[in-house]
Write a protein that holds these residues in place. Structure first.
Motif, PDB file in Angstrom:
ATOM      1  N   LEU A   1      44.936   9.282 -14.889  1.00 36.06           N
ATOM      2  CA  LEU A   1      44.371   7.971 -15.460  1.00 36.06           C
ATOM      3  C   LEU A   1      45.111   6.903 -15.294  1.00 36.06           C
ATOM      4  O   LEU A   1      44.489   5.776 -15.089  1.00 36.06           O
ATOM      5  CB  LEU A   1      44.370   8.477 -17.102  1.00 36.06           C
ATOM      6  N   LEU A   2      46.636   6.756 -15.291  1.00 35.87           N
ATOM      7  CA  LEU A   2      47.111   5.753 -14.791  1.00 35.87           C
ATOM      8  C   LEU A   2      46.660   4.984 -13.572  1.00 35.87           C
ATOM      9  O   LEU A   2      46.565   3.877 -13.272  1.00 35.87           O
ATOM     10  CB  LEU A   2      48.746   5.728 -15.277  1.00 35.87           C
ATOM     11  N   GLY A   3      46.646   5.946 -12.522  1.00 39.38           N
ATOM     12  CA  GLY A   3      46.327   5.440 -11.278  1.00 39.38           C
ATOM     13  C   GLY A   3      45.049   5.065 -11.014  1.00 39.38           C
ATOM     14  O   GLY A   3      44.670   4.009 -10.413  1.00 39.38           O
ATOM     15  N   GLU A   4      43.926   5.592 -12.008  1.00 41.41           N
ATOM     16  CA  GLU A   4      42.768   4.974 -12.035  1.00 41.41           C
ATOM     17  C   GLU A   4      42.695   3.605 -12.536  1.00 41.41           C
ATOM     18  O   GLU A   4      41.700   2.722 -12.190  1.00 41.41           O
ATOM     19  CB  GLU A   4      41.753   5.912 -12.782  1.00 41.41           C
TER      20      GLU A   4
ATOM     21  N   THR B   1      45.207   1.635 -12.808  1.00 42.70           N
ATOM     22  CA  THR B   1      45.610   0.619 -12.101  1.00 42.70           C
ATOM     23  C   THR B   1      44.976   0.295 -10.788  1.00 42.70           C
ATOM     24  O   THR B   1      44.846  -0.877 -10.294  1.00 42.70           O
ATOM     25  CB  THR B   1      46.909   1.225 -11.349  1.00 42.70           C
ATOM     26  N   ALA B   2      44.224   1.261 -10.290  1.00 39.44           N
ATOM     27  CA  ALA B   2      43.299   1.071  -9.146  1.00 39.44           C
ATOM     28  C   ALA B   2      42.072   0.027  -9.580  1.00 39.44           C
ATOM     29  O   ALA B   2      41.846  -0.904  -8.979  1.00 39.44           O
ATOM     30  CB  ALA B   2      42.386   2.256  -8.664  1.00 39.44           C
ATOM     31  N   ALA B   3      41.486   0.086 -10.966  1.00 41.39           N
ATOM     32  CA  ALA B   3      40.459  -0.755 -11.544  1.00 41.39           C
ATOM     33  C   ALA B   3      41.171  -1.980 -11.599  1.00 41.39           C
ATOM     34  O   ALA B   3      40.506  -3.147 -11.151  1.00 41.39           O
ATOM     35  CB  ALA B   3      40.178  -0.195 -12.605  1.00 41.39           C
ATOM     36  N   ARG B   4      42.283  -2.269 -11.893  1.00 42.35           N
ATOM     37  CA  ARG B   4      42.819  -3.529 -12.288  1.00 42.35           C
ATOM     38  C   ARG B   4      43.113  -4.241 -10.771  1.00 42.35           C
ATOM     39  O   ARG B   4      42.868  -5.484 -10.677  1.00 42.35           O
ATOM     40  CB  ARG B   4      44.452  -3.386 -12.695  1.00 42.35           C
ATOM     41  N   VAL B   5      43.543  -3.272  -9.953  1.00 39.08           N
ATOM     42  CA  VAL B   5      43.609  -4.041  -8.399  1.00 39.08           C
ATOM     43  C   VAL B   5      42.194  -4.410  -7.930  1.00 39.08           C
ATOM     44  O   VAL B   5      42.450  -5.558  -7.255  1.00 39.08           O
ATOM     45  CB  VAL B   5      44.550  -3.324  -7.518  1.00 39.08           C
ATOM     46  N   TYR B   6      41.500  -3.679  -8.019  1.00 40.95           N
ATOM     47  CA  TYR B   6      39.936  -3.937  -7.609  1.00 40.95           C
ATOM     48  C   TYR B   6      39.582  -5.332  -8.272  1.00 40.95           C
ATOM     49  O   TYR B   6      39.122  -6.168  -7.489  1.00 40.95           O
ATOM     50  CB  TYR B   6      38.957  -3.026  -7.876  1.00 40.95           C
ATOM     51  N   ARG B   7      39.681  -5.423  -9.409  1.00 40.07           N
ATOM     52  CA  ARG B   7      39.333  -6.668 -10.325  1.00 40.07           C
ATOM     53  C   ARG B   7      39.928  -7.829  -9.831  1.00 40.07           C
ATOM     54  O   ARG B   7      39.320  -8.673  -9.566  1.00 40.07           O
ATOM     55  CB  ARG B   7      39.274  -6.338 -11.726  1.00 40.07           C
ATOM     56  N   SER B   8      41.314  -7.769  -9.537  1.00 41.04           N
ATOM     57  CA  SER B   8      42.257  -8.956  -9.251  1.00 41.04           C
ATOM     58  C   SER B   8      41.860  -9.424  -7.606  1.00 41.04           C
ATOM     59  O   SER B   8      41.711 -10.630  -7.495  1.00 41.04           O
ATOM     60  CB  SER B   8      43.582  -8.532  -9.295  1.00 41.04           C
ATOM     61  N   GLN B   9      41.364  -8.325  -6.930  1.00 42.34           N
ATOM     62  CA  GLN B   9      41.089  -8.602  -5.502  1.00 42.34           C
ATOM     63  C   GLN B   9      39.746  -9.224  -5.479  1.00 42.34           C
ATOM     64  O   GLN B   9      39.495 -10.216  -4.851  1.00 42.34           O
ATOM     65  CB  GLN B   9      40.963  -7.249  -4.789  1.00 42.34           C
TER      66      GLN B   9
END
Length: 158
Positions: free
Chosen positions: A17-20, A22-30
């Motif tokens: 869940l933490l990885g998902e 984080t991945a969602a945050r990284v995707y949104r920031s990108q």
């Protein structure tokens, strides 16, 4: 439900869940960064277009301005030279108004003598070796130039 609750609190599930997240945050920031980049790029392109248009629009008037300033500077220099020349000519005119200066120049240039004086022409030994034709008309007395003209015209008639 006990199994689901256990899965929910298990380390693997939490890490996943933490990885998902984080991945969602990284995707949104990108996505935001790319959107910002695209806006900056379009702004930069618009700014470059405006600057190029200004440079092209102002290039000819600036060139004309610089060339006209150079022309004005040349005219100011010409005016100053003309003013200096006028001053020199006024000084020369004032000198010629003086009878003593006029008499001095007449004696020097035309080799005139006053009544009762004896005129002498001293010939330089080096100049005597040169022929009269080699001498310039300005270097010789005026009467020599007159006689040379008479001799030349007499010789051309024959």
């Amino acid at each position: 439900m006990a199994v689901k609750d256990r899965d929910r609190f298990s380390t693997t599930t939490r890490i996943r869940l933490l990885g998902e997240q984080t991945a969602a945050r990284v995707y949104r920031s990108q996505t935001r960064r790319q959107a910002r980049r695209s806006r900056l790029t379009s702004r930069a392109a618009l700014l470059a277009l405006v600057l190029c248009t200004l440079i092209v629009a102002l290039a000819y008037p600036i060139r004309q301005y610089v060339s006209q300033r150079a022309e004005m500077a040349d005219m100011v220099r010409q005016k100053e030279r003309a003013r200096q020349r006028v001053e020199q000519l006024r000084d020369l005119k004032a000198r010629w108004q003086d009878d003593a200066y006029a008499e001095q120049q007449i004696r020097k240039r035309l080799h005139y003598v006053m009544p009762g004086e004896t005129g002498y022409v001293v010939i330089d030994p080096d100049a005597a070796r040169q022929s009269r034709a080699d001498q310039g008309a300005a270097d010789r007395p005026w009467y020599s130039n007159v006689w040379d003209g008479v001799d030349k015209s007499d010789a051309s008639d024959q």
